[in-house]
Design an enzyme around this catalytic site. Structure first.
Site, mmCIF file in Angstrom:
data_model
loop_
_atom_site.group_PDB
_atom_site.id
_atom_site.type_symbol
_atom_site.label_atom_id
_atom_site.label_comp_id
_atom_site.label_asym_id
_atom_site.label_seq_id
_atom_site.Cartn_x
_atom_site.Cartn_y
_atom_site.Cartn_z
ATOM 1 N N LYS A 1 -2.551 -4.783 10.253
ATOM 2 C CA LYS A 1 -3.324 -4.902 9.010
ATOM 3 C C LYS A 1 -4.796 -5.199 9.304
ATOM 4 O O LYS A 1 -5.693 -4.728 8.592
ATOM 5 C CB LYS A 1 -2.713 -5.979 8.111
ATOM 6 C CG LYS A 1 -1.345 -5.606 7.528
ATOM 7 C CD LYS A 1 -1.405 -4.338 6.677
ATOM 8 C CE LYS A 1 -0.147 -4.131 5.841
ATOM 9 N NZ LYS A 1 -0.229 -2.880 5.044
ATOM 10 N N VAL B 1 6.036 8.491 7.309
ATOM 11 C CA VAL B 1 4.610 8.625 7.642
ATOM 12 C C VAL B 1 4.307 8.401 9.128
ATOM 13 O O VAL B 1 3.179 8.606 9.562
ATOM 14 C CB VAL B 1 3.709 7.694 6.787
ATOM 15 C CG1 VAL B 1 3.687 8.118 5.331
ATOM 16 C CG2 VAL B 1 4.083 6.234 6.961
ATOM 17 N N SER C 1 -3.773 -6.247 3.808
ATOM 18 C CA SER C 1 -3.030 -7.452 3.417
ATOM 19 C C SER C 1 -3.951 -8.646 3.639
ATOM 20 O O SER C 1 -4.907 -8.561 4.421
ATOM 21 C CB SER C 1 -1.789 -7.599 4.296
ATOM 22 O OG SER C 1 -1.223 -8.886 4.162
ATOM 23 N N ALA D 1 -1.706 -7.776 13.326
ATOM 24 C CA ALA D 1 -2.595 -6.938 14.150
ATOM 25 C C ALA D 1 -2.827 -5.588 13.476
ATOM 26 O O ALA D 1 -3.965 -5.091 13.420
ATOM 27 C CB ALA D 1 -1.995 -6.748 15.539
ATOM 28 N N TYR E 1 2.472 -7.113 12.537
ATOM 29 C CA TYR E 1 2.004 -6.856 11.165
ATOM 30 C C TYR E 1 0.551 -7.296 11.014
ATOM 31 O O TYR E 1 -0.297 -6.546 10.513
ATOM 32 C CB TYR E 1 2.902 -7.610 10.173
ATOM 33 C CG TYR E 1 2.636 -7.312 8.711
ATOM 34 C CD1 TYR E 1 3.232 -6.216 8.088
ATOM 35 C CD2 TYR E 1 1.823 -8.138 7.939
ATOM 36 C CE1 TYR E 1 3.009 -5.934 6.733
ATOM 37 C CE2 TYR E 1 1.586 -7.878 6.594
ATOM 38 C CZ TYR E 1 2.186 -6.777 5.986
ATOM 39 O OH TYR E 1 1.958 -6.520 4.653
HETATM 40 P P1 NAD Z 1 7.826 -2.176 -0.880
HETATM 41 O O1 NAD Z 1 8.828 -2.413 0.205
HETATM 42 O O2 NAD Z 1 8.233 -2.403 -2.281
HETATM 43 O O3 NAD Z 1 7.246 -0.697 -0.779
HETATM 44 C C1 NAD Z 1 6.914 -0.113 0.466
HETATM 45 C C2 NAD Z 1 7.315 1.350 0.419
HETATM 46 O O4 NAD Z 1 6.906 1.968 1.658
HETATM 47 C C3 NAD Z 1 8.831 1.543 0.301
HETATM 48 O O5 NAD Z 1 9.147 2.421 -0.755
HETATM 49 C C4 NAD Z 1 9.219 2.116 1.647
HETATM 50 O O6 NAD Z 1 10.355 2.992 1.603
HETATM 51 C C5 NAD Z 1 7.949 2.839 2.051
HETATM 52 N N1 NAD Z 1 7.908 3.097 3.491
HETATM 53 C C6 NAD Z 1 8.227 2.233 4.495
HETATM 54 N N2 NAD Z 1 8.131 2.864 5.679
HETATM 55 C C7 NAD Z 1 7.760 4.137 5.429
HETATM 56 C C8 NAD Z 1 7.527 5.265 6.245
HETATM 57 N N3 NAD Z 1 7.678 5.213 7.563
HETATM 58 N N4 NAD Z 1 7.179 6.426 5.648
HETATM 59 C C9 NAD Z 1 7.042 6.513 4.300
HETATM 60 N N5 NAD Z 1 7.265 5.471 3.463
HETATM 61 C C10 NAD Z 1 7.626 4.292 4.027
HETATM 62 O O7 NAD Z 1 6.594 -3.104 -0.480
HETATM 63 P P2 NAD Z 1 5.135 -3.283 -1.109
HETATM 64 O O8 NAD Z 1 4.882 -4.725 -1.089
HETATM 65 O O9 NAD Z 1 4.953 -2.520 -2.344
HETATM 66 O O10 NAD Z 1 4.261 -2.642 0.073
HETATM 67 C C11 NAD Z 1 3.148 -1.788 -0.170
HETATM 68 C C12 NAD Z 1 2.041 -2.142 0.816
HETATM 69 O O11 NAD Z 1 1.512 -3.422 0.481
HETATM 70 C C13 NAD Z 1 2.483 -2.234 2.271
HETATM 71 O O12 NAD Z 1 1.517 -1.631 3.098
HETATM 72 C C14 NAD Z 1 2.542 -3.729 2.518
HETATM 73 O O13 NAD Z 1 2.361 -4.034 3.871
HETATM 74 C C15 NAD Z 1 1.413 -4.207 1.645
HETATM 75 N N6 NAD Z 1 1.419 -5.624 1.275
HETATM 76 C C16 NAD Z 1 2.449 -6.177 0.566
HETATM 77 C C17 NAD Z 1 2.374 -7.507 0.164
HETATM 78 C C18 NAD Z 1 3.454 -8.184 -0.684
HETATM 79 O O14 NAD Z 1 3.389 -9.391 -0.915
HETATM 80 N N7 NAD Z 1 4.418 -7.467 -1.203
HETATM 81 C C19 NAD Z 1 1.254 -8.274 0.518
HETATM 82 C C20 NAD Z 1 0.244 -7.689 1.251
HETATM 83 C C21 NAD Z 1 0.320 -6.361 1.617
#
Ligand code: NAD
Length: 257
Positions: free
Chosen positions: A165, A69, A148, A163, A161
């Site tokens: 978010k 992306v 987040s 900044a 991260y």
């Molecule tokens: P995850 O690592 O399980 O999933 C993230 C997915 O994004 C992965 O499949 C990865 O391959 C994909 N990805 C990464 N870079 C990419 C790119 N350049 N192009 C396309 N795809 C890409 O993690 P998650 O926790 O499910 O994350 C989902 C969202 O939730 C993220 O934006 C993360 O910052 C946010 N988030 C996660 C948490 C947590 O505790 N897990 C908390 C707050 C926010």
């Protein structure tokens, strides 16, 4: 008497893009939307075929695209292919994400900052720009950006991260106002600690201790618990909710002690 309730709680037949759909919350969202009858475009930088196979086997309508992306040309091409394949776009879930650790005086900080901003913030704006002409043709266009709890507070050593978010919240509010006259809603979800690929390397004892000390509900959530709230924000019935920042965090941000 005729029924008073008129608004639909169904996304059946809607076309939904989910980025970061190969894992965690994106995968859970793609599954849930397909279970609800949406036509899902599942996007990820990692191989997406396994998730496409899972959803297809469960009876869902889905097609996968592998893309980074952070690459504008690829976004523009893939979003065009999605609209052509499904005949439009109604829903965009900007979920793909990475988490990079390091203090601000770390030698790698410049590259971490650039990559984090590209993937977490600029990509969301570019996805919206690419999808906009198609969303404009939808009868209930919905955008949900995944931020987040790092947009509502801060943890040390992840300044890029935090900044990025925080920027997602600003992007959401700005576009909610910009698109308001067109009826396109833009909201963001702030997940707290969730059991996904991003948190899988944290030892279970450390997770339990964090949850006990910080989270009102005393636990990490499962990805579906976030996906269900994302679904709520994209329903046709959710047409008067826009610019909202919704924590799905087990009470992390409201707990003082
Ligand atoms: P995850 O690592 O399980 O999933 C993230 C997915 O994004 C992965 O499949 C990865 O391959 C994909 N990805 C990464 N870079 C990419 C790119 N350049 N192009 C396309 N795809 C890409 O993690 P998650 O926790 O499910 O994350 C989902 C969202 O939730 C993220 O934006 C993360 O910052 C946010 N988030 C996660 C948490 C947590 O505790 N897990 C908390 C707050 C926010």
């Amino acid at each position: 008497m005729a029924r008073l309730s008129k608004l639909s709680r169904s996304i059946a037949g809607k076309v939904a893009i989910v980025t970061g759909a190969a894992s965690g919350m994106g995968r859970a969202t793609a599954h849930l939307f397909a279970d609800e009858g949406a036509h899902v475009a599942a996007l990820d930088i990692s191989p997406i075929d396994p998730v496409v196979a899972e959803i297809t086997e469960a009876g869902g309508k889905v097609r996968g695209w592998q893309l980074d992306v952070s690459r504008k040309e690829d976004i523009d091409r893939v979003v065009g292919e999605i609209a052509a394949h499904f005949g439009g776009i109604d829903i965009l879930i900007n979920n793909a994400g990475i988490s990079m650790h390091g203090p601000i005086d770390n030698d790698d900080w410049e590259s971490r900052w650039a990559r984090s901003l590209d993937v977490l913030l600029t990509a969301q704006a570019r996805m919206i720009r690419a999808a906009l002409p198609h969303l404009r043709k939808s009868s209930s266009a919905r955008i949900v950006n995944i931020a987040s709890t790092e947009a509502l507070g801060a943890t040390r050593f992840i300044s890029p991260y935090t900044a990025a978010k925080t920027g997602v919240v600003g992007l959401t509010r700005s576009l909610a106002v910009e698109f308001g006259p067109e009826g396109i809603t833009v909201n963001c979800i702030c997940p707290g600690p969730i059991n996904t690929g991003m948190t899988q390397r944290i030892p279970p004892e450390q997770k339990a201790e964090y949850a006990r000390r910080r989270v009102a509900l005393r636990r990490y959530a499962e990805p579906e618990e976030v996906a269900q709230m994302t679904l709520s924000l994209v329903l046709p019935a959710a047409g008067f909710v826009t610019g909202v920042t919704l924590p799905v965090d087990g009470g992390l941000t409201i707990r003082n002690a």
